[in-house]
Design a protein around this motif. Structure first.
Motif, short mmCIF file in Angstrom:
data_model
loop_
_atom_site.label_atom_id
_atom_site.label_comp_id
_atom_site.label_asym_id
_atom_site.label_seq_id
_atom_site.Cartn_x
_atom_site.Cartn_y
_atom_site.Cartn_z
N VAL A 75 0.88 -1.18 0.00
CA VAL A 75 0.00 0.00 0.00
C VAL A 75 0.91 1.23 0.00
CG1 VAL A 75 -1.81 1.26 1.23
CG2 VAL A 75 -1.78 -1.24 1.31
N VAL A 76 0.65 2.15 -0.90
CA VAL A 76 1.54 3.31 -1.05
C VAL A 76 0.74 4.61 -1.04
CG1 VAL A 76 3.11 1.92 -2.48
CG2 VAL A 76 1.42 3.40 -3.60
N THR A 77 1.45 5.72 -0.86
CA THR A 77 0.84 7.03 -1.09
C THR A 77 1.42 7.59 -2.38
OG1 THR A 77 2.53 8.31 0.09
CG2 THR A 77 0.66 7.50 1.39
N ALA A 78 0.59 8.26 -3.16
CA ALA A 78 1.04 8.81 -4.44
C ALA A 78 0.19 10.02 -4.80
CB ALA A 78 0.94 7.75 -5.52
N HIS A 79 0.76 10.89 -5.60
CA HIS A 79 -0.01 12.06 -6.03
C HIS A 79 -0.89 11.75 -7.22
CE1 HIS A 79 3.35 14.21 -3.84
NE2 HIS A 79 2.25 14.51 -3.19
N ARG A 80 -0.54 10.70 -7.94
CA ARG A 80 -1.36 10.30 -9.09
C ARG A 80 -1.26 8.79 -9.25
NH1 ARG A 80 3.11 12.86 -10.49
NH2 ARG A 80 2.12 14.88 -10.37
N SER A 81 -2.03 8.25 -10.15
CA SER A 81 -2.04 6.81 -10.38
C SER A 81 -0.61 6.30 -10.63
CB SER A 81 -2.92 6.53 -11.60
OG SER A 81 -2.97 5.15 -11.82
N CYS A 82 -0.26 5.17 -9.99
CA CYS A 82 1.15 4.76 -10.02
C CYS A 82 1.33 3.29 -10.39
CB CYS A 82 1.78 5.02 -8.67
SG CYS A 82 1.02 4.06 -7.34
N GLY A 83 0.33 2.66 -10.94
CA GLY A 83 0.47 1.26 -11.33
C GLY A 83 -0.16 0.28 -10.36
N LEU A 84 -0.66 0.79 -9.24
CA LEU A 84 -1.40 -0.06 -8.29
C LEU A 84 -2.86 0.38 -8.34
CD1 LEU A 84 0.90 -0.05 -5.13
CD2 LEU A 84 0.45 -1.98 -6.62
N PRO A 85 -3.78 -0.52 -8.04
CA PRO A 85 -5.18 -0.09 -7.99
C PRO A 85 -5.38 0.97 -6.90
CG PRO A 85 -4.94 -2.34 -7.15
CD PRO A 85 -3.62 -1.95 -7.73
N VAL A 86 -6.24 1.94 -7.18
CA VAL A 86 -6.50 3.01 -6.20
C VAL A 86 -7.31 2.42 -5.04
CG1 VAL A 86 -7.67 5.20 -5.79
CG2 VAL A 86 -6.39 4.85 -7.91
N TRP A 87 -6.82 2.66 -3.82
CA TRP A 87 -7.60 2.23 -2.65
C TRP A 87 -8.46 3.41 -2.19
CZ3 TRP A 87 -5.69 2.69 2.94
CH2 TRP A 87 -6.67 2.21 3.83
N ILE A 88 -7.86 4.56 -1.93
CA ILE A 88 -8.59 5.74 -1.49
C ILE A 88 -8.11 6.95 -2.30
CG2 ILE A 88 -9.05 7.34 0.43
CD1 ILE A 88 -10.05 4.73 1.30
N GLU A 89 -9.05 7.76 -2.74
CA GLU A 89 -8.67 9.06 -3.31
C GLU A 89 -8.90 10.11 -2.24
OE1 GLU A 89 -9.38 10.19 -7.53
OE2 GLU A 89 -10.61 8.36 -7.49
N SER A 90 -7.83 10.72 -1.78
CA SER A 90 -7.98 11.72 -0.71
C SER A 90 -8.21 13.09 -1.34
CB SER A 90 -6.75 11.74 0.20
OG SER A 90 -5.59 12.06 -0.51
N GLU A 91 -9.28 13.71 -0.92
CA GLU A 91 -9.65 15.01 -1.46
C GLU A 91 -9.95 15.96 -0.29
OE1 GLU A 91 -11.94 13.56 -5.52
OE2 GLU A 91 -13.09 13.94 -3.70
N THR A 92 -9.82 17.22 -0.56
CA THR A 92 -10.19 18.20 0.47
C THR A 92 -11.20 19.20 -0.09
OG1 THR A 92 -8.42 19.73 -0.14
CG2 THR A 92 -7.88 18.09 1.52
N ASN A 93 -11.92 19.81 0.80
CA ASN A 93 -12.83 20.90 0.42
C ASN A 93 -13.04 21.77 1.66
OD1 ASN A 93 -14.75 19.47 2.03
ND2 ASN A 93 -15.23 18.20 0.26
N TRP A 94 -13.66 22.92 1.48
CA TRP A 94 -13.80 23.84 2.60
C TRP A 94 -14.62 23.24 3.76
CZ3 TRP A 94 -12.02 26.93 5.82
CH2 TRP A 94 -12.84 27.68 6.67
#
Lengths: 118, 216
Positions: free
Chosen positions: B137-156
């Protein structure tokens, strides 16, 4: 319930810190570990150090025990805008790992040094 | 030239670091907010992905926070894992990679923060090391060859929620400044909180130190 009782909260360097642990309804606790420690808080990463430890047996579910430390000479308690260094006595119950903490001041004249800035 | 007595101003109690609600110790106690679901459902999803996944999101959106919380969850589950924050220096990275390959061979789950510090080739080697069954399991700024587990997003609303957790009764000035900084930092929660720290220590919000909700 665990409680740390201290007669006062400000100490000069090399002064004796006498305290007491009081507990009730603790059936699992076998011992307490009292720690004299400092930690930093502020804009950057936290840092901490345990400078002395006392281990106390706590067989009955209710009771009280006395402990004492010598207030260290260095580093003193201080606070500025970017960082505060805080002395504390922490008590951990074993094996549960429950923790209570009392902040104290260790500094000349028993007053936290306040750093001034522009 | 100003004398020291002219240039040094006393600071009030509320301005010192110990009473700043944006101090690192308080910020680090904030939990990751899942876009949907909870830990149970997210761990189920990760299991279904055979423990291979990426936490994908922009700077300051909580990727490292989530990976550290996953580490705690795995400790509770008694699942063997290896956590690694990849160093920027190439020499250190190389030694870390060798260690990670050995751990992957032993069947440990790898948690890697900052996978983008590896070259394309190093990543490929790591993801395919041993065999496709290796868990990572990794952290990345964009898709990196592994399936996405969580997309972390922010909003106000999320940022405001964090402010309410840190400061029990924020005044309108603090909220307005928070919203402005959040926009200027393009949704980077970490940088917004760091700048709010400075505003607080400069006495910009006129709130008493008792408003701080941090841990003791």
């Amino acid at each position: 319930m665990i409680e740390i009782k201290l007669p006062k909260y400000s100490f000069a360097p090399s002064e004796i810190i006498n305290g007491q642990v009081e507990w009730s309804n603790l059936n699992l606790t076998k011992r307490f570990e009292a720690r004299l420690m400092w930690y930093t808080t502020g804009k950057g990463d936290c840092d901490c150090e345990v400078v002395d430890t006392r281990v106390m047996d706590a067989t009955p579910p209710n009771g009280q025990l006395k402990f004492s430390f010598v207030a260290p000479v260095y580093p003193p308690s201080f606070s500025g805008k970017l960082i505060s260094l805080i002395w504390a006595i922490e008590l951990v119950s074993v094996p549960e790992g429950d923790c209570v903490r009392r902040e104290i001041v260790v500094a000349p004249n028993g007053s936290e040094i306040v750093l001034h800035g522009n | 030239m100003a004398t020291s007595s002219q240039s040094i101003r006393p600071i009030t109690g509320a301005q010192v670091a110990r009473f700043n609600p944006f101090a690192m110790q308080h910020v680090e106690s904030i939990s990751f907010r899942f876009p949907s679901g909870d830990w149970e459902s997210q761990l189920r999803k990760l299991r279904e992905q055979h423990w291979r996944g990426a936490i994908v999101g922009p700077h300051g959106s909580g990727k490292t926070t989530l990976l550290l919380e996953l580490r705690q969850q795995l400790t509770g589950l008694q699942e063997p894992f290896e956590y690694c924050f990849l160093a920027r220096e190439r020499a250190k990275r190389s030694a870390e990679l060798d260690r990670l390959f050995r751990m992957a061979e032993k069947g440990h789950l790898l948690l890697i923060d900052g996978i983008e510090r590896l070259s394309w080739w190093q990543r490929r080697r790591l993801f395919r090391h041993a065999n496709r069954r290796s868990r990572i399991v990794v952290t990345a700024h964009r898709s990196c060859g592994l399936p996405v587990w969580i997309e972390s997003e922010t909003n106000w609303p999320l940022m405001k929620n964090i402010l309410l957790e840190l400061v029990s009764e924020p005044n309108s000035r603090l909220l307005a400044t928070g919203e402005r900084l959040f926009a200027s930092h393009r949704g980077n929660v970490r940088d917004t909180l760091r700048e709010l720290y400075d505003h607080w220590s400069d006495g910009g919000f006129s709130l008493p130190p008792v408003s701080c909700r941090g841990r003791t």
